[in-house]
Design a protein around this motif. Structure first.
Motif, mmCIF file in Angstrom:
data_model
loop_
_atom_site.group_PDB
_atom_site.id
_atom_site.type_symbol
_atom_site.label_atom_id
_atom_site.label_comp_id
_atom_site.label_asym_id
_atom_site.label_seq_id
_atom_site.Cartn_x
_atom_site.Cartn_y
_atom_site.Cartn_z
ATOM 1 N N PRO B 132 49.598 14.692 -19.938
ATOM 2 C CA PRO B 132 48.767 15.088 -21.076
ATOM 3 C C PRO B 132 48.976 14.085 -22.190
ATOM 4 C CG PRO B 132 50.813 16.329 -21.092
ATOM 5 C CD PRO B 132 50.901 15.341 -19.949
ATOM 6 N N ARG B 133 47.960 13.345 -22.555
ATOM 7 C CA ARG B 133 48.148 12.306 -23.562
ATOM 8 C C ARG B 133 47.223 12.506 -24.749
ATOM 9 N NH1 ARG B 133 51.212 8.092 -21.599
ATOM 10 N NH2 ARG B 133 51.388 7.685 -23.825
ATOM 11 N N PRO B 136 42.700 9.328 -24.895
ATOM 12 C CA PRO B 136 42.123 9.179 -23.553
ATOM 13 C C PRO B 136 42.359 7.788 -22.971
ATOM 14 C CG PRO B 136 40.380 9.183 -25.219
ATOM 15 C CD PRO B 136 41.669 9.502 -25.930
ATOM 16 N N ALA B 138 45.331 6.250 -23.204
ATOM 17 C CA ALA B 138 46.730 6.126 -22.791
ATOM 18 C C ALA B 138 46.819 6.448 -21.300
ATOM 19 C CB ALA B 138 47.607 7.072 -23.602
ATOM 20 N N PHE B 139 47.857 5.943 -20.679
ATOM 21 C CA PHE B 139 48.095 6.131 -19.246
ATOM 22 C C PHE B 139 48.118 7.624 -18.910
ATOM 23 C CE2 PHE B 139 51.625 6.405 -15.980
ATOM 24 C CZ PHE B 139 50.829 6.065 -14.904
ATOM 25 N N GLN B 140 47.243 8.036 -18.002
ATOM 26 C CA GLN B 140 47.082 9.459 -17.710
ATOM 27 C C GLN B 140 47.859 9.913 -16.475
ATOM 28 O OE1 GLN B 140 44.456 11.429 -19.617
ATOM 29 N NE2 GLN B 140 44.574 9.693 -21.006
ATOM 30 N N GLU B 143 48.511 10.698 -10.874
ATOM 31 C CA GLU B 143 47.869 11.845 -10.245
ATOM 32 C C GLU B 143 48.365 12.049 -8.804
ATOM 33 O OE1 GLU B 143 43.670 11.481 -11.169
ATOM 34 O OE2 GLU B 143 44.100 11.455 -13.304
ATOM 35 N N LYS B 145 48.589 10.304 -6.174
ATOM 36 C CA LYS B 145 49.506 9.276 -5.667
ATOM 37 C C LYS B 145 50.917 9.503 -6.246
ATOM 38 C CE LYS B 145 50.187 4.280 -5.729
ATOM 39 N NZ LYS B 145 49.872 3.138 -6.595
ATOM 40 N N LEU B 166 47.926 20.405 -15.437
ATOM 41 C CA LEU B 166 47.110 20.417 -16.655
ATOM 42 C C LEU B 166 45.838 21.237 -16.507
ATOM 43 C CD1 LEU B 166 47.155 16.603 -17.536
ATOM 44 C CD2 LEU B 166 48.527 18.403 -18.566
ATOM 45 N N ASP B 167 45.424 21.471 -15.281
ATOM 46 C CA ASP B 167 44.095 22.020 -15.022
ATOM 47 C C ASP B 167 44.238 23.085 -13.937
ATOM 48 O OD1 ASP B 167 41.420 22.347 -13.993
ATOM 49 O OD2 ASP B 167 40.909 20.339 -14.722
ATOM 50 N N PRO B 168 43.639 24.265 -14.148
ATOM 51 C CA PRO B 168 43.766 25.310 -13.117
ATOM 52 C C PRO B 168 43.338 24.807 -11.743
ATOM 53 C CG PRO B 168 42.391 26.084 -14.980
ATOM 54 C CD PRO B 168 42.829 24.694 -15.297
ATOM 55 N N ARG B 169 42.404 23.856 -11.703
ATOM 56 C CA ARG B 169 41.902 23.371 -10.421
ATOM 57 C C ARG B 169 42.883 22.445 -9.714
ATOM 58 N NH1 ARG B 169 36.506 21.315 -13.273
ATOM 59 N NH2 ARG B 169 38.231 20.431 -14.464
ATOM 60 N N TRP B 307 56.827 3.312 -19.099
ATOM 61 C CA TRP B 307 55.395 3.249 -19.402
ATOM 62 C C TRP B 307 55.007 4.190 -20.543
ATOM 63 C CZ3 TRP B 307 52.081 2.828 -14.306
ATOM 64 C CH2 TRP B 307 52.523 1.704 -13.586
ATOM 65 N N TYR C 43 38.764 -0.373 -20.430
ATOM 66 C CA TYR C 43 40.088 0.212 -20.209
ATOM 67 C C TYR C 43 40.412 0.118 -18.735
ATOM 68 C CZ TYR C 43 43.812 3.574 -19.643
ATOM 69 O OH TYR C 43 44.991 4.170 -19.295
ATOM 70 N N SER C 67 44.191 -0.823 -24.721
ATOM 71 C CA SER C 67 45.545 -0.538 -24.261
ATOM 72 C C SER C 67 45.899 0.900 -24.593
ATOM 73 C CB SER C 67 46.509 -1.482 -24.968
ATOM 74 O OG SER C 67 46.619 -1.057 -26.298
ATOM 75 N N GLU C 68 47.128 1.263 -24.259
ATOM 76 C CA GLU C 68 47.668 2.590 -24.552
ATOM 77 C C GLU C 68 47.380 3.023 -25.994
ATOM 78 O OE1 GLU C 68 50.228 4.692 -22.925
ATOM 79 O OE2 GLU C 68 49.673 3.742 -21.045
ATOM 80 N N ASN C 69 47.526 2.080 -26.902
ATOM 81 C CA ASN C 69 47.445 2.450 -28.313
ATOM 82 C C ASN C 69 46.069 2.219 -28.906
ATOM 83 O OD1 ASN C 69 50.218 3.134 -28.398
ATOM 84 N ND2 ASN C 69 50.657 0.939 -28.316
ATOM 85 N N PRO C 168 37.677 25.129 -17.673
ATOM 86 C CA PRO C 168 36.660 24.192 -17.177
ATOM 87 C C PRO C 168 35.709 24.864 -16.188
ATOM 88 C CG PRO C 168 38.895 23.308 -16.814
ATOM 89 C CD PRO C 168 39.056 24.627 -17.492
ATOM 90 N N ARG C 169 36.202 25.878 -15.474
ATOM 91 C CA ARG C 169 35.370 26.529 -14.460
ATOM 92 C C ARG C 169 34.325 27.471 -15.058
ATOM 93 N NH1 ARG C 169 40.631 28.641 -11.422
ATOM 94 N NH2 ARG C 169 40.882 29.224 -13.609
ATOM 95 N N SER C 191 43.414 18.515 -22.448
ATOM 96 C CA SER C 191 42.582 17.357 -22.127
ATOM 97 C C SER C 191 41.674 17.608 -20.920
ATOM 98 C CB SER C 191 43.460 16.121 -21.905
ATOM 99 O OG SER C 191 44.480 16.390 -20.970
ATOM 100 N N ALA C 192 42.122 18.456 -19.987
ATOM 101 C CA ALA C 192 41.281 18.756 -18.823
ATOM 102 C C ALA C 192 39.974 19.407 -19.280
ATOM 103 C CB ALA C 192 42.035 19.694 -17.866
ATOM 104 N N TYR C 223 38.135 12.176 -26.432
ATOM 105 C CA TYR C 223 38.096 12.695 -25.048
ATOM 106 C C TYR C 223 36.696 13.235 -24.737
ATOM 107 C CZ TYR C 223 42.991 12.682 -23.317
ATOM 108 O OH TYR C 223 44.216 12.318 -22.828
#
Lengths: 343, 343, 343, 343
Positions: B132-133, B136, B138-140, B143, B145, B166-169, B307, C43, C67-69, C168-169, C191-192, C223
Motif C-alpha cells: 500500500p503506497r 501511485p 511508488a513501487f507497488q 504481487e 511473483k 489490500l483487496d478482498p479479491r 526499495w 513510469y 520515480s518513487e518520489n 471494489p466489487r 488504493s485497491a 490514484y
C-alpha cells in the motif's frame, strides 16, 4: 551531535580575548550573551553587520558565532551527566524515583505518605504547593504553608523536596524549602521563568510541554543551562492526544531520542503521561526499558480522596508491588536503582 | 469487561430457540447477524419496532439484543488467547518476532535475509508482495511473483509467511502462499476487507490505523471476529504526530490498555512506529516491558539499499544484538521468547 | 508547480516512440504504467538498472521518467476544472450543494427530504446506502434496496445521486444507480478501491482521510486520475482532534492550499467536519470565503430521529435560512451559486 | 449557558451580607476569592466542611458557591461586549485589524510601516518588543527600546499599541507604552502572568495556546477576568498540526463556538495560524465569515528582510488588496469594518 565543548583558553589568552571582544562589541553598540562563561562560543546581541560577524568568526579564539538558528549548544555538550539531589541520583547508571501526592494537603497526610515512601527506599518527595490549574476556581495549592509542610516532612524522613515554581517572584521562597525546582508543562515555554530558574543555583526538573517537539524541549533546557544550571532533569510527561482512553499519550520514543541528543538524565512521569493509575506500573517498566534514568509518580495514601488528579494516583501498595519488577528491568540495562552513593 | 460468554444452550433447547427466532425474524422481514454462532447474543438486521425488540430481550434464551452501540462483544470475551502461526506463537506467555524486509525484492536477497533470521530463531517472515503506497508511482510490490518468492523461501527455512492483503479479491491468492494475512494501517477502517478476511479461515495480523482510537481498533478486530476468526494479532504501529523527529509516535500505553480489554495477543511494530532504526532496539525492549506478546520489525540485509522505507530497517547485526536484552526483559515478565511448543 | 502538461506527439512519432519503448521494456523484463495515455511521462515497473533509466530520460520524446518520489502529475496539471454532475456544477466559478440525510432510511422519508431540498435549489442528493461504520453492529445501510430508493427519488426530483462505495466489487451495482461515486474518509488510503473507482467512467467525490496530509490527499486523487478519471471533487471533512468540543477539526486552510496545487474543485463537508449542526451555517460561509467550490451537508427532515449522526444533521429550516448569506459570500468571490448552465 | 448575571443586591442588603459572610469565613479560617465584586457568586478558599458549604448555598443572597469544577462564570456572563482600544473597536458589530511586523526592528522601519498601515485605515499597531522565542539564541526583542519606538511611532500616527508581555515584572513598563497587553500562546497557561495582567487596568489580547482546548482557553480568560479585567480579546491563532504544509492548523470552528459561549469579541491571527502569507488573505475572509470580530496580522515593509517569521508576513500591497473583499464579507454579516465611532 552539535559541537564539542571547546578547550578552555589559557587565562591570559582569555583575558586579552575578552578585552578585544569588548572593544569590538562597543564599536557596534552591542553586547555578548553568555552562551557559556568559559567558552569561545559567542552570541552577539546588537546591530553588527553580517560582514563584521563573519570576520569575527575568523578570530583564532572564536569557535563559533551563534546565530538565530543556533542549536542548543550547552545541553548538547553535556555528557553522561549525573544529577544528584540529596540522596536521590539520576543518570550515569543511576535511577531514582520522585514520588508523592499531586498536592500538599496537610501535615499529617504528608507525613504518612512520606514515611511509607521512605520505607520503600524513595529518596525524593514530590507534592505541589503552588499548583498550576486550568480553572482559577480549582484548588491552587497551600502555597507557603505547603512549602513548610513539605520541608518539615522531608527533613524527618531524609528525603529531598521537589516542588513546582510558577512565578519568577516565587523562586526565592520556594528555594528556601525545596532541593529541586520543578518547571511544569504549562510553563515549559515561559522563557522569563526558565531564565530565572537557571540562575537560582539549584537543580531543575523540567517537564516537556503538552505539545512540544523534542527540539523545543531541548531549547527550553538550553534557556535554563544558559543561566548557569547544568543539573537539569528532563521529564517526558505525555502529549496532547485525540483518544479519550488516556489523558495524554506517553512518548517513550522521546526518552531514547533525548538520550542521543544530550547527556542530561531523562525521567518519565507516567501518572500525568497516561492519567490512569492502572497502567502506571506497565509504563514505569516500559520507560525503564526505553532508557529512563528515573520516574516521577503520583502516589497517594488514599487515592480516591486526593484533592486533585485522583484517578492517576497509585496507592502505596500498588507502588510497592511495582518496585521488584522495575528493579529487574533496570538491572537488565545495567542501571543501579536508587543508589545510595556519595557524590 | 463487557459481557461474559454465555453458557451454551443444550442442543434441543438451542434448536427450538433458533426456530422460534427464525419465525420472529420472518414476521418483521429481517434476519440475524451471527454475532457468535453458539451464543444467545443477537443482532437483528431489519425493521422490527422497538417494542418487539424489547419483548425479544425478555425471552429466557436471550442474553442481549445487540444495538447500534453494542460493544465489541467477541473480542472482549476472548481470554488469554494464544495465536499460533506454524512455529511462531504469540500470547498466553509466549512472545515471538515477525521480521523481514519491507517488501519482497528478489529471490536471492529474500533467501539471504530469511536464512539469517531463521538462524537467529525467528520463525515468522514478513515482506510485502502487495504494497500500500501513498503515491501511485511508488513501487507497488511484486504481487503474485512476490508471493511465490516468499512461499519458496519460507519453506526452505521452516518459517511462517506473514504478508499484507489490500483487496478482498486478492485474499484467495494470498491465502495460498501465506500463513497469516496482514491488514495494514491504511485499511484498518476498510470494513469490506475486514469482513472478508475474517472468513478466510486464516490467522489475521491487524494493524492499528494511523489515527485510530483504541475503541475503533477493537471494533475493527470485531469485524474480523464476527466473520469467524479469533486468531487475531493486534499490532500497535505508531500514530500520526506533529514532531518531525519521528515518523509516528509509538503508543505503548495502548499495549497495556488493549491487554485489559481483550485476551487477544498484542504485538508492536517499532519500525513503522518510529521510522528510525536507531531507536528500534530501545522500543522493542520498552514494548516488551509494557506487556507486548510479540514484535513486527523490518530487518534488511543492506538497509540503505532497501526499495522502500530504508531509514527504518535494522541491519541483521543490530537485530541480533538486540535479542539478548529483549530476552532478559521478557523473562522479567514471565514470558517465553519464541517458544517451540506444540499446540 | 510540478510539470506542465507536455504537448502531444504527432500520431506517427508517438507510434514509433511506443514501439521503441516496448522493446526497451521487454529487454529489462518490465512494463509501463500509464501515467497519462497521451503523455511522455513514463513510469517503468521492472528491474531496469539506474543507468538504463537515465539513458531513457535522454530520449527526445521523453519528458520525465517517473520515480518513487514523483509528484502527483495528473492532478497538478489539471487547470480550472469544472465537474458537472447532472445539473450540479462545481469549480471554474460555479458552486453547488450536495445535501441529504446521512443514510437512506425509507422511501417516504427520502422522498420528503428530496422534494424539500429540490425546492430550495439543491441539485445533488446525498445519502448512504452502503455505510462505513466503526462497529459491525451499527446499521450498515440498506445496500441495494437503498440504492433503488435513492435512484427513484432523485429521478422524481431531477437530482443527481451521490453515494458511497466501500468495496471494489460494489462499484458496478452502485454505478447503475448513482451519478457520482463517493470515496469516504475511511477509504482514502484504500488504493485497491481508488484504482478501481478511477476506471468506472463516473465522477468521483473523494473525501480526505481523517488524519491525512494534503500531499497524501493529492496522491489519493492521483490514484483515481491515473485510472482515467479527471472529474474529481476533493472534499475537506475535518481531521482528528484532541478537543471534545467538536467531532473533528475542520481544516479550511486546506481549501486555499488545494486550490493552489490543483485545478480540481474543492468542496467542504462541515457536518462531519465539526459534528455540530449549530455551527454548520458559519462553517459553510467560512468555507465559501476560503474558496470552496461546493458543500456537502447533512440535512434531515427530523434530525433528532436520524438513524445515524443525529447531532450533526441540520433541519431543513436551518438549511434554508443559511442559503441567502452563503449566496452573499459566494458573490463576493465572483462565484455563481448552483448555476443551471449547460455543459 | 452557565449562569445569568445575578441582579445586584441593594446597597444595605449587600453590606449586611458581606458582614455575615466575613464572619462565616472567619469561623472556618478561610477567605473569599472575588469571582465578581458585585455578584453573589462566591468562591471560598479554605477548609470549610462540605456541610457548611451546602448550608451557605441556601442563604437567600447567594446564587452559587463555586467549586473546583466551576465553569468560567465571568466570561460566560459577559454579553455582546465591545472592546475599544483607542480608535480600534472589536465586537458588538465592529471589526478592526491589528497589524504590523513581528518584532520592532528600528525607528525608521517602524515609522514607515505604521504610516502605510494608518493610511489604509488600520488603527492598532502590533510589534513585539519582548519576544518569546524557542531558542535562547534567537533575537529576543529590543525590549524597552522597542517599547519607546512603538510608543513614538504610534503617537505620530494616532494608532493604538498592542504588544506582548512575558513576565509579571514587565507589566508596569509595558503598560506605560502600550494600550493593550498581549498574552502570547506560549503563556496562555502561565497562570501567574494571567492573574497579574488582569489587574493591570488595561485591555488584554489573549492568544489561545498551541494545543489548548476551547474550555482551557475560556478558563485562561477567566483568570484575567477574575482579576477585574473584562476588556478581553480572544484570539484564535492556529494549533499544533501534523502536516508540514502549514505551520499550524487554523481552527475557525473555534470562532463560532467561542461566540456561543461568551460575549467577548473573538479575533483571528491567520499569520501564525497558517505560517503562510500566501493564504492569509483567504483565511482573513474565512475568519470574517465564521464570525470573527477582528484580525491580527503580520504586515512588513519588506517581508523577506524581516528579523523573524519572514515567511508569514504579508507585504503592504497584498494587505491593501485584501481589504475590499474582507469588507464585503463583513458587510454580509452586518459588521462595520474598523468603525470610527465614539465610545
Amino acid at each position: 551531535m552539535y559541537q564539542l565543548r571547546p578547550k578552555p583558553l589559557a587565562a591570559d589568552v582569555r583575558a586579552s580575548f575578552l578585552q578585544k571582544l569588548e572593544a569590538w562589541a562597543q564599536e557596534f553598540g552591542g553586547s555578548w550573551v553568555p552562551v557559556k562563561d568559559d567558552s569561545q562560543v559567542l552570541y552577539f546581541k546588537g546591530d553588527a553587520p553580517q560582514s563584521a560577524l563573519l570576520a569575527l568568526q575568523q578570530w583564532p579564539e572564536v569557535i563559533a558565532v551563534v546565530s538565530e538558528n543556533a542549536p542548543p549548544f550547552t545541553v548538547s555538550e553535556i555528557a553522561n551527566k549525573r544529577v544528584v539531589v540529596q540522596e536521590a541520583m539520576f543518570g550515569a547508571g543511576a535511577a531514582s524515583i520522585i514520588a508523592g501526592p499531586c498536592s500538599v494537603e496537610d501535615y499529617d497526610s504528608m507525613l504518612s505518605i512520606a514515611q511509607k515512601l521512605s520505607n520503600l527506599g524513595v529518596r525524593a518527595l514530590r507534592a505541589g504547593a503552588f499548583k498550576p490549574r486550568t480553572s482559577p476556581y480549582a484548588f491552587q495549592g497551600l502555597e507557603e504553608k505547603g512549602l513548610e509542610i513539605l520541608s518539615a516532612v522531608s527533613k524527618e524522613n531524609g528525603m529531598a523536596v521537589v516542588t513546582e515554581v510558577l512565578d519568577p517572584r516565587d523562586i526565592e521562597i520556594v528555594s528556601q524549602h525545596a532541593h529541586m525546582l520543578q518547571i511544569g508543562s504549562r510553563n515549559m515555554s515561559n522563557s522569563a521563568l526558565l531564565k530565572e530558574v537557571g540562575q537560582a543555583g539549584m537543580p531543575v526538573l523540567l517537564k516537556r510541554g503538552m505539545a512540544s517537539t523534542i527540539k523545543e524541549f531541548l531549547y527550553a533546557a538550553e534557556y535554563v543551562a544558559v543561566g548557569g544550571c547544568e543539573d537539569i532533569l528532563l521529564c517526558e510527561r505525555g502529549l496532547r492526544h485525540f483518544d479519550p482512553e488516556v489523558r495524554n499519550i506517553l512518548d517513550l520514543s522521546a526518552v531514547a531520542i533525548l538520550k542521543q541528543k544530550t547527556g542530561l538524565p531523562v525521567i518519565v512521569d507516567p501518572s500525568h503521561g497516561t492519567g490512569r493509575a492502572d497502567i502506571v506500573p506497565s509504563m514505569m517498566c516500559a520507560a525503564a526499558a526505553a532508557g529512563a534514568d528515573g520516574f516521577l509518580v503520583e502516589v497517594h495514601d488514599k487515592p480516591q480522596e486526593a484533592w486533585s488528579d485522583a484517578n492517576q494516583a497509585m496507592s502505596v501498595d500498588n507502588f510497592a508491588q511495582t518496585l521488584p519488577r522495575l528493579d529487574a528491568v533496570l538491572s537488565a540495562f545495567e542501571k543501579t536503582f536508587n543508589p545510595l552513593l556519595t557524590k
